[in-house]
Each structure stands twice: as C-alpha cells, then as structure tokens.
Design an enzyme around this catalytic site. Structure first.
Site, mmCIF file in Angstrom:
data_model
loop_
_atom_site.group_PDB
_atom_site.id
_atom_site.type_symbol
_atom_site.label_atom_id
_atom_site.label_comp_id
_atom_site.label_asym_id
_atom_site.label_seq_id
_atom_site.Cartn_x
_atom_site.Cartn_y
_atom_site.Cartn_z
ATOM 1 N N TYR A 166 32.674 48.062 6.556
ATOM 2 C CA TYR A 166 33.165 46.204 6.046
ATOM 3 C C TYR A 166 32.573 46.056 6.813
ATOM 4 O O TYR A 166 32.999 44.435 7.012
ATOM 5 C CB TYR A 166 34.716 46.066 5.984
ATOM 6 C CG TYR A 166 34.832 46.788 4.953
ATOM 7 C CD1 TYR A 166 34.741 45.791 3.562
ATOM 8 C CD2 TYR A 166 36.342 47.102 4.642
ATOM 9 C CE1 TYR A 166 35.559 46.274 2.644
ATOM 10 C CE2 TYR A 166 37.066 47.956 3.811
ATOM 11 C CZ TYR A 166 36.858 46.989 2.521
ATOM 12 O OH TYR A 166 37.547 47.913 1.007
ATOM 13 N N ASP B 178 42.713 56.441 4.285
ATOM 14 C CA ASP B 178 42.076 58.240 3.877
ATOM 15 C C ASP B 178 41.477 58.335 4.800
ATOM 16 O O ASP B 178 40.824 59.554 5.134
ATOM 17 C CB ASP B 178 40.841 57.718 2.671
ATOM 18 C CG ASP B 178 41.329 57.433 1.449
ATOM 19 O OD1 ASP B 178 41.160 57.947 1.216
ATOM 20 O OD2 ASP B 178 41.216 56.104 1.031
ATOM 21 N N HIS C 265 27.856 53.513 2.890
ATOM 22 C CA HIS C 265 28.725 52.686 1.416
ATOM 23 C C HIS C 265 29.237 51.219 1.469
ATOM 24 O O HIS C 265 29.087 51.320 2.457
ATOM 25 C CB HIS C 265 30.135 53.967 1.192
ATOM 26 C CG HIS C 265 31.258 54.075 1.989
ATOM 27 N ND1 HIS C 265 31.942 52.729 2.347
ATOM 28 C CD2 HIS C 265 31.149 54.807 2.721
ATOM 29 C CE1 HIS C 265 33.382 53.207 3.302
ATOM 30 N NE2 HIS C 265 32.147 54.129 4.013
ATOM 31 N N TYR D 211 40.232 41.964 -1.943
ATOM 32 C CA TYR D 211 40.978 42.020 -1.275
ATOM 33 C C TYR D 211 40.693 41.796 0.026
ATOM 34 O O TYR D 211 41.424 41.254 1.824
ATOM 35 C CB TYR D 211 42.057 42.780 -1.121
ATOM 36 C CG TYR D 211 41.882 44.408 -0.577
ATOM 37 C CD1 TYR D 211 40.903 45.247 -0.823
ATOM 38 C CD2 TYR D 211 42.875 44.906 0.596
ATOM 39 C CE1 TYR D 211 40.478 45.933 -0.355
ATOM 40 C CE2 TYR D 211 42.670 45.861 1.505
ATOM 41 C CZ TYR D 211 41.001 46.290 1.161
ATOM 42 O OH TYR D 211 41.042 47.992 1.284
ATOM 43 N N ARG D 212 39.591 42.287 0.569
ATOM 44 C CA ARG D 212 38.628 42.699 1.887
ATOM 45 C C ARG D 212 37.519 42.523 1.516
ATOM 46 O O ARG D 212 36.571 42.916 0.361
ATOM 47 C CB ARG D 212 39.087 44.037 1.734
ATOM 48 C CG ARG D 212 39.170 44.245 3.954
ATOM 49 C CD ARG D 212 40.000 45.124 4.231
ATOM 50 N NE ARG D 212 39.508 46.216 5.002
ATOM 51 C CZ ARG D 212 39.823 47.408 5.385
ATOM 52 N NH1 ARG D 212 40.760 47.934 4.713
ATOM 53 N NH2 ARG D 212 39.597 47.522 6.442
HETATM 54 C C1 EUG Z 1 39.021 53.207 0.812
HETATM 55 C C2 EUG Z 1 38.096 52.654 0.599
HETATM 56 C C3 EUG Z 1 38.099 50.711 0.745
HETATM 57 C C4 EUG Z 1 39.263 50.626 0.799
HETATM 58 C C5 EUG Z 1 40.734 50.911 0.189
HETATM 59 C C6 EUG Z 1 40.381 52.007 0.318
HETATM 60 C C7 EUG Z 1 39.139 54.303 -0.179
HETATM 61 C C8 EUG Z 1 38.012 55.329 -0.232
HETATM 62 C C9 EUG Z 1 35.722 51.313 2.085
HETATM 63 O O1 EUG Z 1 37.044 50.178 2.036
HETATM 64 O O2 EUG Z 1 39.511 49.214 1.499
HETATM 65 C C10 EUG Z 1 37.924 56.264 -0.596
#
Ligand code: EUG
Length: 540
Positions: free
Chosen positions: A102, A162, A404, A485-486
């Site tokens: 982000y 995570d 990513h 959401y983001r």
């Molecule tokens: C993940 C990644 C996100 C998020 C919520 C969960 C999990 C990745 C990069 O953004 O907003 C495996």
C-alpha cells in the site's frame, strides 16, 4: 509542484517539501533538530532510501520524503507539528512504515517530512492481565509485544497480521486485519492519545476523564465517538493506543479443508456464513486461499511454468497434485477445552463435507517435514495462536525482484456474489497475463477479498501494468457496487472517487473536517484521497 521522480535503482536526488525553497527547508530542519536532537532528523537523500516504497508502482515511482523526523515522546510530536504549521510543511506520520503493498513508509505527497513515531516511541506502557489489554506506543511491533507477553509469562495472546514486523498501532490505524477471534483490529481498539494538526493533544473515550480507571475498558466514553476519524486519516498523529488482548485458550487445533474447483467458492461461502456469523463453530477469522497464494510461499513460478501469460490450467492442476492442496484452501483454528474443539470440528466436517471432493486435515495430521503443501497450515497455526511470523514474505520470491500490489475489495459473504467478484478479477488478471494470488479473509458479515498482484519491481513496464490493472479493477468493481477497504498511495484518489454516493457527500464531509482541524494542511495531505484546501484539485 511536482518534484523529480527517483527510481529505486539510481541514487535518490533531493526533494523539497512543496512550496519551500532550500533556505526555508534548511531552517525548518534545524528547528526540528532542536526539538528531537541532531541525530534524530534524517535529511541526506541516501539515508532516505529506507523510507521509499519497497514495492513501487507506475513507471516512475513517486519521489518520497524530503526528511524523516524521529520524536521521542508526545511533547516532541506536538513541537514538530507546530513547526510544520509555521512553515507549511506536509508531515507524513508512520509507526514502523511496514504498510507494504500500500506504499510502505512512503508519503502520499512527495516532499513530505516523514514523522517516524515508531523509531523511539516503542514502549509497552501497560499490559493488564486481569482485564486483558495493552497500552502501546506506535513503535511497538507484533514481535516485540509477543516477546514481552512470553517473557513475562502472560496468559494473554495478541492478534497479528500475516507479517509480524509491523506496528500494532499502525496496523490498527490502517484498519488492518488478523486471524484470531480478535482479527478485526479496530474493533478491539480501546482508546487513543492523538496530537492534532495544530499541536494540541487529546485522549479519546474514558481517557478524557482525568484519573479514569477505565480508559482501556470502555472505548466510547461520552458524546460523539471520534476514534474512527483517526483511522486511515490525516487528522492527527496517534501517540498511544489501547488494544484488547484475548486470554490464551487451554488448547487449540488448526485445520485445512481443500476444495477442488474454482466454482466451489459459491458453496463454500454459503455453507460458511451461518457457522461464522454465530462465532461458532468458526471461532476465528478463517481464510480461503487460492492455490497460487499457497504455492507462492513455498515455490517459484518457474517451477510450474516459465512462459508468458497467466498460469495455464495444466500448471495449476500440477500444483494442486504435488502440494496436495485444492484450488481453494480453507484454514481455521479452534480454541477451547478439547471437548469443545472436537465438537466444533465435527460440525465443521459435517457442513463442508457436503461439497464433493472436500478433504480435511488437522495440523497434527500433516506434519510439515517433507510436505511443502502443509507449510501454510503450520504458519496459520502459529499466527492463529498469536505467534507472529514472516514466512509469507517468501511469496516475493515467486518471481525475480518480486513486489506486490494489493487489490482489496470488500465482498459480501454470499456465494454467488463472491463468485462474481472472483470472476471479475480473474478475467482481468488473465487478460493482463498475470497471476491471481488471492485470499478471502472472513470477518463476521463481510469478506476482505485480497488479490496480491505480483510483479517485477525492477521492470518499469510491469510496474505500470500492475498499476493500470488495479486502477481498472477499482473502476469495474465500483460499477458492480464494490469498494476497497484499503489501497496503495497511488490509488487513494481513485478509491475515494468510488465512495461517491449522494454527489460525493462523504468526501465533502471529510474535506470540511480536514480544513477545520488542519487549516495549514500539514498532516498527510492526500491520505485516503483527502486533500487540504491548498492542494485540492491539483494533480499529485
Ligand atoms: C493480506 C495482505 C494485505 C491485506 C490483508 C491481508 C495478506 C496476504 C497487502 O495487503 O490488506 C497474504
């Protein structure tokens, strides 16, 4: 008001805060140094590289920060904010700056001064064993809190995302999610201390009552509830936050359910909803991960396919077979005394067993040694028991120089609707020739559908295409009534433009609040698509 873009591969050139010349900037830097100490202001371009977006998008990445200021306490944050008001310097607060996917630590507006609250404000101010909460400064990471709970013999556990290297405060303020029963972080937020844009400081909830013994016990206090206004926002700099912590359960067991087909998604979601909405037998925030996401953490793309274009069906089938996984893989954890776990697991098996081809595994039934496909199950078991991890970072090795960008629409927990959203994204990733690595994170009445678009960060064409893909999806999703959401810094205006019911009533409200509380427009201009008056209507 644009500055020279810098790229990740060449040494950074100096950028200045918009509207300031070299002399004014040097003067402001000297003032910041007087407040926080000489060594706690970073202004050498080479040293600012750590505050760039690690996964930049667009052919030319944004220019980044002009300086970084590291305050030691709330009073220093107040002093920094007051100096910024004098000079009209945009500040971009971060906690640890791990908002990767982000924008990372990078400011939305090039030339902003990053206020790195996490560098020195790293105290765990209180852990209350009896009531189950912690009061934290913004620099406290999930790993740090975990170590603290462990070494003090606490009976409490935390909820982490995570990746555990980020800030508990920062993740909560960005409305991030985790995977235990306390996975909706903002839901468990219990009170803030905030430095406002002109330098005043306030405490929310019961924290506004001098001498209150309930600051972290009752978040609402009296009157309008402002806490949400400080999430994904640019209305202040949070210097303390409370967070509820659950009791460590007497036992826990994690499980994996594999489902063969893409289209099983609809039935999985419809079966899941009643089990989740009642918080039993689905006690935690379960995740439904696709095969590409699970394979991505334990292998490289080249192992399965080395051509251009999306992964062919044959490669997907080979992944499923060799990793002993399904196209969709559902991970959850049960907590409680063993009889509760057994009963709930029986209910889960009965329910999902209706889907032909569903297979069930507990973490004990699939030991990790010599079973790559079980890696996610064991990582989930750790995370779902409050043990932070960095294993998912291996996803970035899927392709060379991997980065990513997250496309993160909210989905209703309805089978047909989820399938429609999945197909909408897949159609475009296939067309772009890129991979769909994704998961649905299952809240109580919604799912966060996270598409992680993996790309080569050193390749300007790939960076641009990934940005274009995501921008298009934001528009297409909005046309179907979906919102994110983001989002990444580069797409905040795009997403805010989709939250436009009632002739843009929501953004107009945010802008009026922004102008009232931050007349000089110094706190995080452009965050969430909200610009202060002096930058509004320009392109940045
Ligand atoms: C993940 C990644 C996100 C998020 C919520 C969960 C999990 C990745 C990069 O953004 O907003 C495996």
């Amino acid at each position: 008001m644009t500055s020279t873009p810098t790229s990740t591969s060449t040494p950074a050139s100096r950028v200045l805060p918009p509207g300031l010349d070299e002399k004014q900037f040097a003067e402001a830097i000297a003032r910041f140094r007087e407040v926080v100490g000489e060594e706690h202001v970073i202004s050498e371009p080479a040293d600012l590289a750590a505050f760039h977006d690690p996964y930049p998008v667009g052919a030319e990445p944004a220019g980044g920060a002009s300086a970084v200021v590291c305050p030691a306490d709330t009073a220093q944050v107040q002093a920094v904010v007051r100096i910024a008001n004098e000079y009209g310097i945009p500040l971009s607060p971060i906690s640890t700056g791990k908002n990767n996917g982000y924008g990372g630590a990078a400011p939305r507006l090039t030339g902003s001064v990053v206020v790195n609250t996490g560098a020195r404000m790293r105290r765990i101010l209180e852990v209350n064993e009896r009531f189950g909460y912690a009061l934290l400064e913004p620099g406290v990471t999930y790993f740090q809190l975990y170590e603290h709970l462990l070494t003090t013999g606490s009976g409490l556990m935390l909820d982490c995302p995570d990746l555990g290297w980020g800030s508990v405060v920062g993740n909560t303020l960005d409305r991030g999610v985790g995977y235990t029963p306390y996975g909706d972080h903002f839901m468990w937020q219990t009170g803030l201390e905030v430095v406002l844009p002109e330098g005043d400081v306030l405490r929310t909830g019961m924290g506004a009552v001098p001498g209150s013994t309930s600051w972290q016990l009752f978040p609402y206090g009296f009157g309008p509830y402002p806490d949400g206004m400080f999430t994904q926002s640019n209305l202040g700099i949070v210097t303390k936050m409370g967070i509820a912590l659950m009791q460590r359960p007497p036992a826990s067991m994690s499980y994996l359910i594999t489902f063969e087909h893409e289209d099983d998604l609809a039935r999985i979601v419809d079966i899941m909803l009643p089990l989740r909405i009642n918080m039993a037998p689905l006690q935690n925030v379960p995740v439904l991960r696709n095969i590409v996401l699970d394979a991505g953490v334990v292998s490289r793309r080249s192992e399965w396919y080395d051509g251009d274009g999306p992964l062919p069906a044959e490669a997907i089938e080979r992944m499923k077979r060799e990793l002993n996984l399904g196209y969709w893989n559902f991970y959850g954890t049960l907590y409680g005394p063993p009889p509760v776990i057994d009963t709930y697991y029986g209910m889960i098996k009965d329910a999902f067993g209706q889907i032909p081809g569903a297979r069930f595994y507990t973490h004990e039934e699939r030991p990790e040694a010599a079973d790559r496909g079980a890696h996610a199950l064991h990582d989930r078991h750790k995370i779902n028991n409050g043990i932070p991890s960095l294993d998912e970072l291996k996803l970035l090795d899927w392709i060379p120089n991997g980065g990513h960008l997250a496309f993160s629409p909210v989905s209703a927990p309805d089978g047909e609707d989820a399938l429609k959203q999945f197909r909408m994204v897949r159609r475009r990733t296939d067309e772009w020739g890129t991979d769909y690595a994704a998961q649905f994170i299952i809240g109580l009445r919604e799912m966060h559908h996270i598409g992680l678009f993996l790309y080569d960060t050193h390749d300007p064409k790939a960076r641009q295409e990934t940005l274009d893909l995501t921008r298009l999806l934001i528009r297409e999703a909005a046309a179907e009534g979906y919102g994110e959401y983001r989002t990444h810094n580069a797409l905040m205006d795009d997403v805010m433009a989709t939250y436009n019911w009632g002739d843009g009533a929501l953004l107009k409200f945010h802008e009026r609040v922004k102008d009232a509380l931050d007349p000089r427009g110094v706190i995080a201009p452009g965050k969430s698509g909200i610009w202060p008056k002096r930058f509004r209507g320009q392109s940045h």
